[in-house]
Design an enzyme around this catalytic site. Structure first.
Site, PDB file in Angstrom:
ATOM      1  N   HIS A 142      -0.101 -20.366  27.882  1.00 44.69           N
ATOM      2  CA  HIS A 142       0.049 -21.786  27.549  1.00 44.69           C
ATOM      3  C   HIS A 142       1.076 -21.903  26.421  1.00 44.69           C
ATOM      4  O   HIS A 142       1.217 -20.998  25.597  1.00 44.69           O
ATOM      5  CB  HIS A 142      -1.318 -22.321  27.102  1.00 44.69           C
ATOM      6  CG  HIS A 142      -1.403 -23.789  26.908  1.00 44.69           C
ATOM      7  ND1 HIS A 142      -0.890 -24.436  25.801  1.00 44.69           N
ATOM      8  CD2 HIS A 142      -1.970 -24.761  27.667  1.00 44.69           C
ATOM      9  CE1 HIS A 142      -1.150 -25.732  25.891  1.00 44.69           C
ATOM     10  NE2 HIS A 142      -1.789 -25.960  27.016  1.00 44.69           N
ATOM     11  N   ASP A 157      -7.066 -16.422  23.116  1.00 39.76           N
ATOM     12  CA  ASP A 157      -7.174 -17.856  23.403  1.00 39.76           C
ATOM     13  C   ASP A 157      -8.316 -18.042  24.398  1.00 39.76           C
ATOM     14  O   ASP A 157      -8.188 -17.717  25.577  1.00 39.76           O
ATOM     15  CB  ASP A 157      -5.850 -18.350  23.982  1.00 39.76           C
ATOM     16  CG  ASP A 157      -5.900 -19.791  24.480  1.00 39.76           C
ATOM     17  OD1 ASP A 157      -6.987 -20.402  24.448  1.00 39.76           O
ATOM     18  OD2 ASP A 157      -4.855 -20.294  24.929  1.00 39.76           O
ATOM     19  N   GLN A 199     -10.075 -21.600  27.934  1.00 35.73           N
ATOM     20  CA  GLN A 199     -10.505 -21.715  29.322  1.00 35.73           C
ATOM     21  C   GLN A 199     -11.629 -20.740  29.675  1.00 35.73           C
ATOM     22  O   GLN A 199     -12.099 -20.745  30.813  1.00 35.73           O
ATOM     23  CB  GLN A 199      -9.309 -21.481  30.254  1.00 35.73           C
ATOM     24  CG  GLN A 199      -8.180 -22.480  30.097  1.00 35.73           C
ATOM     25  CD  GLN A 199      -8.556 -23.886  30.558  1.00 35.73           C
ATOM     26  OE1 GLN A 199      -9.479 -24.082  31.334  1.00 35.73           O
ATOM     27  NE2 GLN A 199      -7.830 -24.882  30.073  1.00 35.73           N
ATOM     28  N   LYS A 220     -13.121 -29.123  25.967  1.00 35.42           N
ATOM     29  CA  LYS A 220     -13.271 -28.488  27.279  1.00 35.42           C
ATOM     30  C   LYS A 220     -14.688 -27.968  27.484  1.00 35.42           C
ATOM     31  O   LYS A 220     -15.012 -27.424  28.542  1.00 35.42           O
ATOM     32  CB  LYS A 220     -12.264 -27.348  27.429  1.00 35.42           C
ATOM     33  CG  LYS A 220     -10.800 -27.781  27.304  1.00 35.42           C
ATOM     34  CD  LYS A 220      -9.858 -26.606  27.447  1.00 35.42           C
ATOM     35  CE  LYS A 220      -8.448 -26.938  27.013  1.00 35.42           C
ATOM     36  NZ  LYS A 220      -7.770 -27.930  27.869  1.00 35.42           N
ATOM     37  N   CYS A 223       1.453 -27.260  30.830  1.00 33.55           N
ATOM     38  CA  CYS A 223       1.872 -26.689  29.543  1.00 33.55           C
ATOM     39  C   CYS A 223       2.028 -25.178  29.645  1.00 33.55           C
ATOM     40  O   CYS A 223       1.684 -24.437  28.722  1.00 33.55           O
ATOM     41  CB  CYS A 223       0.894 -27.059  28.427  1.00 33.55           C
ATOM     42  SG  CYS A 223       0.875 -28.805  28.016  1.00 33.55           S
TER      43      CYS A 223
END
Length: 406
Positions: free
Chosen positions: A121, A198, A201, A224, A364
């Site tokens: 991303h 990261d 997700q 999220k 993105c």
């Protein structure tokens, strides 16, 4: 876990209709919907104990402070951090990465290398480029195979004494690929590099154990994970958080201030300047409670069943290219695809007219699209409240769109 019907009743927005059709919300990779419990917690805060935290002796301030710090402890438990002060509240994943990339400036010099996946991303590329500009370091992309999975042998060959940072997405927002981050972290540590994962997700879809991963830093966003926008967290190992200089200066991150010099507060407050998103943090704790009431393993199993079914049904349509790994045991939450001969935006627009919300574009993650030589993809991303029947609606919508466009 509750029945899916019961879960769906917790999310009032799912009662909406778009163009006369019941809403099918498959844009959870961008942001999840919020359960009534989280919405109620926001209203409750502002109607009963809204106050600033940490410094007030009055009742409202003490109540707000207690609720905010309880939320921090819930996050600590959720990711299995060793200590609650290793959890820093942020505005989201992007701020968490920027915080680390900015605060690592004194630790890098010209010629040092920062390794990131080719499929990252933008939020896990640009902050490191800015760090490189400040220090003379170099950002190097880690190669991936045609399915977007990291080429481990190539990664191993890139590692050297010059490698100072390895930053990697846990799950690709554009493809849904789950990367072998525990192995990546161990290899990075073998050459003395600091690691950041990261988890934007991954946190919504399955359980996280930062101690087992052994990562130095881990970041994620609340929005999220069924929490409000504008709240997230940075996990950092205590030793690293103590070494980092402050990211921002202001209230709450200091012990003493005078014009001759300032001394900083202890963790976590050293890295939390100013009035935070108090309500968002408290609501984040409620969202964590909600996820655990359903069970992280059950959430993962339900979403995997949705992913498998959607993958099978979309492949069966023909004339569609699916991007990312086809090994569904290495995939989570996302299926990214294109209708051959049609622009993803056109397909997404037609699906929206049928009440089906998907994301179209580069998500993105422009380097991913450049890698596949495409302008973007159609991305369907799943959450615990989605159903197999909604996948069937998506398939019917795709069939209609393909008849209209091709």
């Amino acid at each position: 876990m509750k029945s899916i019907a019961e879960i769906r009743r917790d999310f009032p927005i799912l009662e909406r209709k778009i163009g006369g059709n019941p809403l099918v919300y498959f844009d959870n990779g961008a942001t999840s919907q919020k359960p009534q419990q989280v919405i109620d917690s926001i209203v409750h805060f502002y109607t009963t104990y809204n106050a600033n935290i940490h410094r007030g002796v009055h009742t409202l301030s003490q109540e707000a402070t207690e609720a905010y710090e309880v939320a921090r402890k819930k996050l600590q438990k959720h990711i299995n951090a060793a200590k609650s002060y290793e959890v820093i509240f942020t505005s989201g994943t992007t701020e968490g990465i920027n915080l680390v990339a900015t605060c690592l400036t004194p630790f890098l010099k010209a010629g040092d290398e920062i390794l990131v996946l080719t499929t990252e991303h933008h939020s896990n590329i640009v902050p490191w480029q800015l760090l490189a500009e400040r220090t003379g370091a170099v950002v190097r992309p880690i190669p991936v195979d045609k399915e977007g999975m990291i080429l481990m042998e190539d990664f191993k060959a890139m590692l050297s004494e010059r490698t100072k940072v390895v930053s990697c997405q846990h799950v690709s927002n554009a493809l849904g690929n789950v990367h072998p981050v525990k192995e990546i972290i161990a290899l990075a540590h073998s050459v003395g590099a600091v690691t950041l994962i990261d988890g934007a997700q991954s946190c919504p879809h399955f359980a996280i154990d930062v101690q087992d991963l052994d990562t130095d830093f881990f970041v994620a966003s609340g929005h999220k994970m069924y929490a409000p926008t504008g709240i997230g967290f940075l996990y950092g190992k205590e030793a690293w958080l103590k070494k980092l200089p402050p990211y921002k200066g202001g209230g709450d991150m200091i012990k003493t201030v005078c014009f001759e010099g300032t001394t900083y507060a202890d963790l976590p407050y050293k890295l939390e300047a100013g009035t935070p998103n108090i309500c968002g943090g408290i609501a984040y704790g409620v969202a964590i409670d909600y996820m655990h009431s359903l069970g992280m393993a059950d959430i993962a199993a339900h979403e995997h069943a949705l992913l498998k079914y959607a993958h099978e049904q979309i492949r069966a349509l023909g004339g569609i290219t699916i991007y990312g790994t086809h090994d569904l045991e290495r995939k989570a939450g996302v299926i990214s695809f294109n209708v051959e001969g049609a622009h993803p935006y056109d397909v997404g627009t037609l699906l929206d007219q049928m009440g089906i919300a998907v994301r179209t574009g580069h998500h993105c993650a422009q380097p991913v699209m450049d890698f596949y030589h495409i302008p973007g993809t159609i991305r369907a991303s799943f959450a615990v409240y989605n159903t197999l029947e909604e996948v069937d609606r998506l398939i019917l919508g795709l069939q209609k769109a393909m008849k209209m466009l091709l």
